[in-house]
Design a protein around this motif. Structure first.
Motif, PDB file in Angstrom:
ATOM      1  N   VAL A 273     -31.331 -57.077 146.073  1.00 46.06           N
ATOM      2  CA  VAL A 273     -31.597 -58.361 146.724  1.00 46.06           C
ATOM      3  C   VAL A 273     -32.176 -58.099 148.119  1.00 46.06           C
ATOM      4  O   VAL A 273     -31.675 -57.257 148.871  1.00 46.06           O
ATOM      5  N   GLY A 274     -33.252 -58.804 148.428  1.00 47.26           N
ATOM      6  CA  GLY A 274     -33.900 -58.643 149.725  1.00 47.26           C
ATOM      7  C   GLY A 274     -34.990 -57.599 149.738  1.00 47.26           C
ATOM      8  O   GLY A 274     -35.612 -57.352 150.778  1.00 47.26           O
ATOM      9  N   PHE A 275     -35.264 -56.989 148.560  1.00 41.34           N
ATOM     10  CA  PHE A 275     -36.308 -55.965 148.461  1.00 41.34           C
ATOM     11  C   PHE A 275     -37.291 -56.330 147.353  1.00 41.34           C
ATOM     12  O   PHE A 275     -37.006 -57.183 146.512  1.00 41.34           O
ATOM     13  N   GLN A 276     -38.458 -55.678 147.374  1.00 42.19           N
ATOM     14  CA  GLN A 276     -39.489 -55.950 146.388  1.00 42.19           C
ATOM     15  C   GLN A 276     -40.151 -54.653 145.924  1.00 42.19           C
ATOM     16  O   GLN A 276     -40.206 -53.671 146.667  1.00 42.19           O
ATOM     17  N   LEU A 277     -40.633 -54.662 144.674  1.00 41.62           N
ATOM     18  CA  LEU A 277     -41.320 -53.525 144.078  1.00 41.62           C
ATOM     19  C   LEU A 277     -42.828 -53.725 144.137  1.00 41.62           C
ATOM     20  O   LEU A 277     -43.325 -54.823 143.874  1.00 41.62           O
ATOM     21  N   SER A 278     -43.547 -52.669 144.451  1.00 44.22           N
ATOM     22  CA  SER A 278     -45.001 -52.637 144.299  1.00 44.22           C
ATOM     23  C   SER A 278     -45.319 -51.340 143.568  1.00 44.22           C
ATOM     24  O   SER A 278     -45.059 -50.248 144.084  1.00 44.22           O
ATOM     25  N   LEU A 279     -45.827 -51.459 142.352  1.00 44.42           N
ATOM     26  CA  LEU A 279     -45.980 -50.308 141.468  1.00 44.42           C
ATOM     27  C   LEU A 279     -47.416 -49.805 141.443  1.00 44.42           C
ATOM     28  O   LEU A 279     -48.367 -50.598 141.484  1.00 44.42           O
ATOM     29  N   SER A 280     -47.568 -48.481 141.355  1.00 42.74           N
ATOM     30  CA  SER A 280     -48.913 -47.899 141.368  1.00 42.74           C
ATOM     31  C   SER A 280     -49.242 -47.105 140.119  1.00 42.74           C
ATOM     32  O   SER A 280     -50.385 -47.113 139.666  1.00 42.74           O
ATOM     33  N   ALA A 281     -48.273 -46.388 139.517  1.00 39.78           N
ATOM     34  CA  ALA A 281     -48.597 -45.561 138.357  1.00 39.78           C
ATOM     35  C   ALA A 281     -47.359 -45.294 137.518  1.00 39.78           C
ATOM     36  O   ALA A 281     -46.225 -45.335 137.999  1.00 39.78           O
ATOM     37  N   PHE A 282     -47.615 -45.007 136.243  1.00 43.07           N
ATOM     38  CA  PHE A 282     -46.601 -44.651 135.253  1.00 43.07           C
ATOM     39  C   PHE A 282     -47.051 -43.352 134.608  1.00 43.07           C
ATOM     40  O   PHE A 282     -48.245 -43.168 134.348  1.00 43.07           O
ATOM     41  N   GLU A 283     -46.101 -42.445 134.315  1.00 41.62           N
ATOM     42  CA  GLU A 283     -46.494 -41.133 133.798  1.00 41.62           C
ATOM     43  C   GLU A 283     -45.429 -40.603 132.831  1.00 41.62           C
ATOM     44  O   GLU A 283     -44.233 -40.786 133.060  1.00 41.62           O
ATOM     45  N   ILE A 284     -45.878 -39.953 131.756  1.00 42.94           N
ATOM     46  CA  ILE A 284     -44.956 -39.291 130.830  1.00 42.94           C
ATOM     47  C   ILE A 284     -45.576 -37.999 130.316  1.00 42.94           C
ATOM     48  O   ILE A 284     -46.800 -37.813 130.362  1.00 42.94           O
ATOM     49  N   ASP A 285     -44.711 -37.124 129.798  1.00 45.83           N
ATOM     50  CA  ASP A 285     -45.111 -36.040 128.908  1.00 45.83           C
ATOM     51  C   ASP A 285     -44.742 -36.520 127.504  1.00 45.83           C
ATOM     52  O   ASP A 285     -43.730 -37.209 127.320  1.00 45.83           O
ATOM     53  N   GLU A 286     -45.553 -36.168 126.507  1.00 43.39           N
ATOM     54  CA  GLU A 286     -45.243 -36.619 125.148  1.00 43.39           C
ATOM     55  C   GLU A 286     -45.709 -35.596 124.116  1.00 43.39           C
ATOM     56  O   GLU A 286     -46.604 -34.797 124.364  1.00 43.39           O
ATOM     57  N   ARG A 287     -45.069 -35.656 122.933  1.00 45.42           N
ATOM     58  CA  ARG A 287     -45.385 -34.732 121.847  1.00 45.42           C
ATOM     59  C   ARG A 287     -45.035 -35.376 120.514  1.00 45.42           C
ATOM     60  O   ARG A 287     -43.950 -35.945 120.363  1.00 45.42           O
TER      61      ARG A 287
END
Length: 199
Positions: free
Chosen positions: A84-98
């Motif tokens: 509460v009282g904070f906010q998210l600002s998102l720039s990137a998402f990353e994974i390793d996958e197989r």
């Protein structure tokens, strides 16, 4: 512990979440994050109810992926929300996958921001017909829709077009980058403070 990864849309981006799956057997019902930023509330990563469990050391794995188009029940999912009282600002998402030899051939990421209606990347990502581990598969958040988020945001990593329902797909090092900042005070409140100081 924060990893700086450069800037996106003028914002200095930090690692907000990491699921590293260290010590995992791959077949856990859910797995908690290894790292999350201050003022972030992060849920366990889990599977959609269309999937079965699958073993994979130091990863998170599933079987029974759709052999056709995207199935809304076939995903790995997690949530993040700011205090509460904070906010998210998102720039990137990353994974390793197989994938296994008969695993998925397409995957994508969607969020609850639009009810899981659209792909984060603008379209699905194709998986080569091999069992190599692909590192640092990155998707970038475009536009301003993912700035100033104050509510819970759910992520779903969908896999589909598997060569067989017995095929498996595993993920590792799931990361989310961006910023968590205090919500700015309303302009009217600030103006009132200013008037009070001048009185």
């Amino acid at each position: 512990w924060v990893v700086m990864v450069g800037s996106c849309q003028g914002l200095l981006a930090a690692q907000l979440v990491l699921y590293s799956f260290d010590g995992a057997g791959g077949n856990e019902t859910g797995f908690s994050s290894s790292i999350h930023a201050d003022h972030a509330i992060v849920g366990d990563i889990t599977r959609g109810n269309g999937l079965g469990v699958s073993s994979a050391s130091n990863a998170f794995s599933a079987r029974s992926w759709s052999t056709g188009d995207l199935d809304g029940n076939d995903y790995f999912g997690f949530s993040i929300s700011p205090d509460v009282g904070f906010q998210l600002s998102l720039s990137a998402f990353e994974i390793d996958e197989r994938r296994s030899g008969s695993g998925i051939r397409e995957w994508t990421v969607r969020t609850s921001l639009d009810g899981f209606a659209s792909d984060l990347s603008g379209g699905p990502l194709s998986v080569p017909d091999n069992t190599d581990t692909r590192l640092d598969q990155r998707l970038v958040f475009g536009g301003g829709a993912y700035s100033g988020i104050t509510e819970e945001l759910d992520f779903r990593i969908y896999g589909y077009d598997a060569e067989s329902s017995a095929g498996t797909w595993r993920i590792d090092n799931v990361e989310l980058f961006g910023q968590i900042t205090a919500v700015p005070e309303p302009a009217s409140w600030l103006a009132g403070v200013g008037m009070g100081l001048l009185a």
